[in-house]
Scaffold this active site. Sequence first.
Site, PDB file in Angstrom:
ATOM      1  N   SER A 142       0.836  -1.213   0.000  1.00 32.85           N
ATOM      2  CA  SER A 142       0.000   0.000   0.000  1.00 32.85           C
ATOM      3  C   SER A 142       0.864   1.255   0.000  1.00 32.85           C
ATOM      4  O   SER A 142       1.977   1.255   0.549  1.00 32.85           O
ATOM      5  CB  SER A 142      -0.883   0.016   1.244  1.00 32.85           C
ATOM      6  N   TYR A 155      -1.730  -0.655  10.229  1.00 34.11           N
ATOM      7  CA  TYR A 155      -1.951  -1.083   8.838  1.00 34.11           C
ATOM      8  C   TYR A 155      -0.681  -0.861   8.019  1.00 34.11           C
ATOM      9  O   TYR A 155      -0.183  -1.779   7.350  1.00 34.11           O
ATOM     10  CB  TYR A 155      -3.130  -0.307   8.244  1.00 34.11           C
TER      11      TYR A 155
HETATM   12  P1  NDP Z   1     -11.561  -5.905  -0.266  1.00 25.63           P
HETATM   13  O1  NDP Z   1     -12.071  -5.741   1.121  1.00 25.63           O
HETATM   14  O2  NDP Z   1     -12.512  -5.778  -1.396  1.00 25.63           O
HETATM   15  O3  NDP Z   1     -10.817  -7.294  -0.417  1.00 25.63           O
HETATM   16  C1  NDP Z   1     -10.113  -7.888   0.640  1.00 25.63           C
HETATM   17  C2  NDP Z   1     -10.004  -9.363   0.347  1.00 25.63           C
HETATM   18  O4  NDP Z   1      -9.236  -9.987   1.399  1.00 25.63           O
HETATM   19  C3  NDP Z   1     -11.345 -10.050   0.299  1.00 25.63           C
HETATM   20  O5  NDP Z   1     -11.380 -10.907  -0.826  1.00 25.63           O
HETATM   21  C4  NDP Z   1     -11.387 -10.869   1.575  1.00 25.63           C
HETATM   22  O6  NDP Z   1     -12.114 -12.075   1.357  1.00 25.63           O
HETATM   23  C5  NDP Z   1      -9.917 -11.160   1.782  1.00 25.63           C
HETATM   24  N1  NDP Z   1      -9.608 -11.545   3.160  1.00 25.63           N
HETATM   25  C6  NDP Z   1      -9.721 -10.809   4.281  1.00 25.63           C
HETATM   26  N2  NDP Z   1      -9.405 -11.548   5.353  1.00 25.63           N
HETATM   27  C7  NDP Z   1      -9.091 -12.792   4.881  1.00 25.63           C
HETATM   28  C8  NDP Z   1      -8.695 -14.003   5.485  1.00 25.63           C
HETATM   29  N3  NDP Z   1      -8.536 -14.125   6.816  1.00 25.63           N
HETATM   30  N4  NDP Z   1      -8.450 -15.065   4.697  1.00 25.63           N
HETATM   31  C9  NDP Z   1      -8.625 -14.986   3.361  1.00 25.63           C
HETATM   32  N5  NDP Z   1      -8.978 -13.870   2.728  1.00 25.63           N
HETATM   33  C10 NDP Z   1      -9.214 -12.780   3.492  1.00 25.63           C
HETATM   34  O7  NDP Z   1     -10.394  -4.838  -0.401  1.00 25.63           O
HETATM   35  P2  NDP Z   1      -9.250  -4.600  -1.504  1.00 25.63           P
HETATM   36  O8  NDP Z   1      -9.533  -5.323  -2.742  1.00 25.63           O
HETATM   37  O9  NDP Z   1      -9.038  -3.149  -1.535  1.00 25.63           O
HETATM   38  O10 NDP Z   1      -7.978  -5.243  -0.768  1.00 25.63           O
HETATM   39  C11 NDP Z   1      -7.042  -6.087  -1.411  1.00 25.63           C
HETATM   40  C12 NDP Z   1      -5.652  -5.720  -0.939  1.00 25.63           C
HETATM   41  O11 NDP Z   1      -5.330  -4.412  -1.415  1.00 25.63           O
HETATM   42  C13 NDP Z   1      -5.487  -5.675   0.574  1.00 25.63           C
HETATM   43  O12 NDP Z   1      -4.263  -6.279   0.936  1.00 25.63           O
HETATM   44  C14 NDP Z   1      -5.444  -4.176   0.867  1.00 25.63           C
HETATM   45  O13 NDP Z   1      -4.722  -3.896   2.031  1.00 25.63           O
HETATM   46  C15 NDP Z   1      -4.736  -3.674  -0.382  1.00 25.63           C
HETATM   47  N6  NDP Z   1      -4.888  -2.256  -0.656  1.00 25.63           N
HETATM   48  C16 NDP Z   1      -6.130  -1.719  -0.913  1.00 25.63           C
HETATM   49  C17 NDP Z   1      -6.255  -0.360  -1.144  1.00 25.63           C
HETATM   50  C18 NDP Z   1      -7.573   0.289  -1.379  1.00 25.63           C
HETATM   51  O14 NDP Z   1      -7.665   1.528  -1.364  1.00 25.63           O
HETATM   52  N7  NDP Z   1      -8.646  -0.449  -1.609  1.00 25.63           N
HETATM   53  C19 NDP Z   1      -5.071   0.507  -1.170  1.00 25.63           C
HETATM   54  C20 NDP Z   1      -3.832  -0.166  -0.937  1.00 25.63           C
HETATM   55  C21 NDP Z   1      -3.761  -1.494  -0.693  1.00 25.63           C
HETATM   56  P3  NDP Z   1     -13.055 -12.830   2.405  1.00 25.63           P
HETATM   57  O15 NDP Z   1     -13.622 -11.813   3.339  1.00 25.63           O
HETATM   58  O16 NDP Z   1     -14.076 -13.479   1.517  1.00 25.63           O
HETATM   59  O17 NDP Z   1     -12.169 -13.845   3.072  1.00 25.63           O
END
Ligand code: NDP
Length: 246
Positions: A142, A155
């Site tokens: 990030s 975070y």
């Molecule tokens: P979302 O919340 O849409 O996606 C997060 C994903 O992580 C979901 O598919 C969720 O699936 C999964 N997840 C969470 N906890 C678990 C777990 N214990 N086991 C397996 N899967 C898990 O957000 P984003 O798409 O934005 O996030 C994706 C990545 O991008 C993250 O690492 C985030 O930190 C990073 N990021 C996002 C930014 C943004 O502005 N959106 C900016 C910078 C980085 P489920 O709940 O079904 O398990």
Amino acid sequence: MSGVDGKVVVITGASSGIGAATAAELAGRGAAVVLGARRVDRLAATVTRIREAGGRAELHPVDVTARGDLEALVAFAVERFGRLDVLVGNAGVARIAPVADLDVADWDAMIDVNLRGVLYGIAAALPVFRGQGFGHLVTVVSTSGLKIVPTQAVYAGTKNAVRTVMEALRQESTDGVLRTTSVSPGYVRTELLDHIDDPAQRSQAQEAMAALGIEPEAVARAIAFAIEQPEDVEIGDITLRPTRQG
Ligand code: NDP
């Protein structure tokens, strides 16, 4: 093998946001993708969409805080498609609040998913990569780790810990077997900030994301760019953010 076509790619956190967009982007370019997350219904919807478009996709339930789940996910991909070219460690959670709020359970959740979950993925994939003689680790970190701001201490800490691991791993892996890529997005329109407990923090963060956020497909294209390079080219770091983000 260069390009995306024909590669086998496992993606964690593929049930929404960046992970789901990455699965669709890579499958659209001919990769066989294996989608992992906890919400199986959401995974299934994306798998169906990819298959209907003519792509190859499978799902496997995974909680990245359980090491055995990552091992099973990687084993499933290898069994189903014969090898593993890329692991995209994308699953993540963001619980934004001042340190003084002492939301220790949220700190633990971010450490468990964002750091431990990525490490478990590396532990599962590395032996496969070494055995095959090739492999690529992509992690989604990030811009929070690049520009330190209040409320994102833990975070950003987890993201920078992953960045550090990836750089050390890169230096340990100069025999040509392993490629490592860390992708640092800024605001991206996803569900990420919907899970912040404090209503004021949540709505403030959601407003910033709604005002500035780019679409997750932009991150998916950046990941595809790293993957499609020839084997002797490693894209180490990619930062992409909304043009108007400070
Ligand atoms: P979302 O919340 O849409 O996606 C997060 C994903 O992580 C979901 O598919 C969720 O699936 C999964 N997840 C969470 N906890 C678990 C777990 N214990 N086991 C397996 N899967 C898990 O957000 P984003 O798409 O934005 O996030 C994706 C990545 O991008 C993250 O690492 C985030 O930190 C990073 N990021 C996002 C930014 C943004 O502005 N959106 C900016 C910078 C980085 P489920 O709940 O079904 O398990």
